[in-house]
Design an enzyme around this catalytic site. Sequence first.
Site, PDB file in Angstrom:
ATOM      1  CG  ASN A   1      56.983  43.882  12.751  1.00 45.91           C
ATOM      2  OD1 ASN A   1      56.292  44.891  12.571  1.00 45.91           O
ATOM      3  ND2 ASN A   1      56.659  42.690  12.260  1.00 45.91           N
TER       4      ASN A   1
ATOM      5  NE  ARG B   1      47.728  40.138  14.359  1.00 46.12           N
ATOM      6  CZ  ARG B   1      48.555  40.931  13.707  1.00 46.12           C
ATOM      7  NH1 ARG B   1      48.177  41.541  12.625  1.00 46.12           N
ATOM      8  NH2 ARG B   1      49.783  41.111  14.157  1.00 46.12           N
TER       9      ARG B   1
ATOM     10  CB  CYS C   1      43.435  42.084  12.506  1.00 37.32           C
ATOM     11  SG  CYS C   1      44.911  41.889  11.540  1.00 37.32           S
TER      12      CYS C   1
HETATM   13  C1  UD1 Z   1      53.886  40.224  15.379  1.00 33.76           C
HETATM   14  C2  UD1 Z   1      54.283  41.035  14.162  1.00 33.76           C
HETATM   15  C3  UD1 Z   1      53.567  40.517  12.918  1.00 33.76           C
HETATM   16  C4  UD1 Z   1      53.827  39.032  12.751  1.00 33.76           C
HETATM   17  C5  UD1 Z   1      53.503  38.273  14.026  1.00 33.76           C
HETATM   18  C6  UD1 Z   1      53.899  36.801  13.964  1.00 33.76           C
HETATM   19  C7  UD1 Z   1      54.742  43.194  15.110  1.00 33.76           C
HETATM   20  C8  UD1 Z   1      54.346  44.621  15.251  1.00 33.76           C
HETATM   21  N1  UD1 Z   1      53.920  42.418  14.397  1.00 33.76           N
HETATM   22  O1  UD1 Z   1      52.477  40.403  15.562  1.00 33.76           O
HETATM   23  O2  UD1 Z   1      54.052  41.244  11.798  1.00 33.76           O
HETATM   24  O3  UD1 Z   1      53.005  38.533  11.703  1.00 33.76           O
HETATM   25  O4  UD1 Z   1      54.203  38.855  15.144  1.00 33.76           O
HETATM   26  O5  UD1 Z   1      55.235  36.669  13.697  1.00 33.76           O
HETATM   27  O6  UD1 Z   1      55.788  42.776  15.590  1.00 33.76           O
HETATM   28  N2  UD1 Z   1      47.687  35.442  20.029  1.00 33.76           N
HETATM   29  C9  UD1 Z   1      46.710  35.116  20.928  1.00 33.76           C
HETATM   30  N3  UD1 Z   1      46.574  35.896  22.037  1.00 33.76           N
HETATM   31  C10 UD1 Z   1      47.385  36.965  22.281  1.00 33.76           C
HETATM   32  C11 UD1 Z   1      48.391  37.282  21.352  1.00 33.76           C
HETATM   33  C12 UD1 Z   1      48.526  36.499  20.228  1.00 33.76           C
HETATM   34  O7  UD1 Z   1      45.967  34.155  20.746  1.00 33.76           O
HETATM   35  O8  UD1 Z   1      47.197  37.632  23.311  1.00 33.76           O
HETATM   36  C13 UD1 Z   1      47.852  34.624  18.789  1.00 33.76           C
HETATM   37  C14 UD1 Z   1      47.618  35.407  17.520  1.00 33.76           C
HETATM   38  O9  UD1 Z   1      46.248  35.480  17.196  1.00 33.76           O
HETATM   39  C15 UD1 Z   1      48.412  34.617  16.518  1.00 33.76           C
HETATM   40  C16 UD1 Z   1      49.604  34.127  17.334  1.00 33.76           C
HETATM   41  O10 UD1 Z   1      49.212  34.244  18.711  1.00 33.76           O
HETATM   42  O11 UD1 Z   1      47.670  33.507  16.076  1.00 33.76           O
HETATM   43  C17 UD1 Z   1      50.884  34.888  17.134  1.00 33.76           C
HETATM   44  O12 UD1 Z   1      50.633  36.265  17.277  1.00 33.76           O
HETATM   45  P1  UD1 Z   1      51.731  37.284  17.842  1.00 33.76           P
HETATM   46  O13 UD1 Z   1      53.070  36.623  17.822  1.00 33.76           O
HETATM   47  O14 UD1 Z   1      51.252  37.835  19.122  1.00 33.76           O
HETATM   48  O15 UD1 Z   1      51.700  38.409  16.736  1.00 33.76           O
HETATM   49  P2  UD1 Z   1      51.803  39.971  16.958  1.00 33.76           P
HETATM   50  O16 UD1 Z   1      52.718  40.300  18.072  1.00 33.76           O
HETATM   51  O17 UD1 Z   1      50.427  40.552  16.961  1.00 33.76           O
END
Ligand code: UD1
Length: 436
Positions: A20, A124, A119
């Site tokens: 990551n 997500r 997903c």
């Molecule tokens: C990254 C990690 C993943 C980890 C996650 C949380 C990478 C490639 N992946 O995923 O392994 O499980 O962090 O630590 O680094 N959300 C929204 N809107 C957005 C973006 C996110 O609502 O535009 C929500 C998501 O649905 C989730 C939360 O925010 O509930 C956290 O997600 P996020 O931190 O963005 O995870 P990723 O970056 O996708």
Amino acid sequence: MIIEGGNALEGRIRVSGAKNAALPCLAAALLTEEPVTLSNLPAVADIRTMVKVLQALGTGAELTPSAEGFELTAALRCDQPSEHKAPYELVKTMRASVLVLGPLLARFGQATVSLPGGCAIGARPVNLHLEALGRMGARLDIQHGYILGSVPLNEKGQPRLKAIDHTFDMVSVGATENLLMAAALAEGTTIIRNAAQEPEIGDLARLLVKMGARIEGIDTATLTVEGVDRLHGAEHAVIPDRIEAGTYLCAVAAAGGDVVLERVAPDHVRSLLELLERAGCAITERIGQDGPQIRIIRERGQKLRSKDAKTVPFPGFPTDLQAQFMAVMTTAHGISVISEHIFENRFQHAMELERLGANLRIDGPTAIVAGPAPLTGCTVMATDLRASAALVIAGLVAEGKTTVDRIYHLDRGYAGLEKKLQAVGARIERVGGGRV
Ligand code: UD1
């Protein structure tokens, strides 16, 4: 993957580079026309997918494996004009492909990136990414399943994003990374508040600084980024994978044994180390030849105590270790309450653990695990990357033979998992499914 349970684990495991951290660092290579060399990348499918995305975007990429084949070095150079399109066929296999959006808009003023879609672990969405980049001046439309992005020309006739003072509504790792990369080349000074503080973001920020970016507040919740006109090439080794390290710590806690993890960052797994210590494992840290090491001992016959865990953003307990910790707790004495606060659908491993004999109940975002349960081997199905790791851990404990199906999930994120486990005495064998 076929596992004969019951062996304690003894020996040493070298932790690979962080998937990551590697993924956003690879995307950052789009920010410059000069060569970027990234080493200590884990040899896993997600890294190869990101490299394919970069190639589709006109980046020259050469991957060289390390001697044992668990790590890769990528020599990248994004100096070929292209249509700036990240196609659905690649993005659908890995959501992190959306990390190319910020760099493409910042450097070329144009991007066509497939929306990732659903997903297994939850909805997500990418609304936080789009909102922040939109506030920087990017025009973003969704058409035919793609995000179509363009940046208006400034007074000098160049497409440049504009700096913003931005507070994220919720903490998002990916959205923080996209905004950070975009801000590095924007006009003016961007302030990112309520930024995610995962170590992988610090690693990306350190690469960007090597490339000439001006970033303050690294590893804190407020990042200040003074945009520059251009970034240059750099060499960077990514940090060790805290989730891989945590997975092996959980494996030893569950199966018993005495293992030293080499090339690990103890501060990045602090929340898990504390939980496992309170559960009854003996944990020590030392500096070895190759950097910090963690030794974990759980004597044969020594009882583990149940502990509760709640997933939250870093430095709290990570959602990416929730499944593996649940597997450990099936073997501990007492009741463990595990609550998942990051993703809404991340308990799919629970039903498979139940097939192996775990005693648990799910109630909304909470799992209640009563232990110790006598686990017995059977065929189980992996549903996502970390769920697969939890099933392997349970298989190491279960009496008899456990078959974990659909291990392509494991290959997305673990470099040489069965080889590393075999080396510490686990009876585990890959009998089908392609290797990366
Ligand atoms: C990254 C990690 C993943 C980890 C996650 C949380 C990478 C490639 N992946 O995923 O392994 O499980 O962090 O630590 O680094 N959300 C929204 N809107 C957005 C973006 C996110 O609502 O535009 C929500 C998501 O649905 C989730 C939360 O925010 O509930 C956290 O997600 P996020 O931190 O963005 O995870 P990723 O970056 O996708």
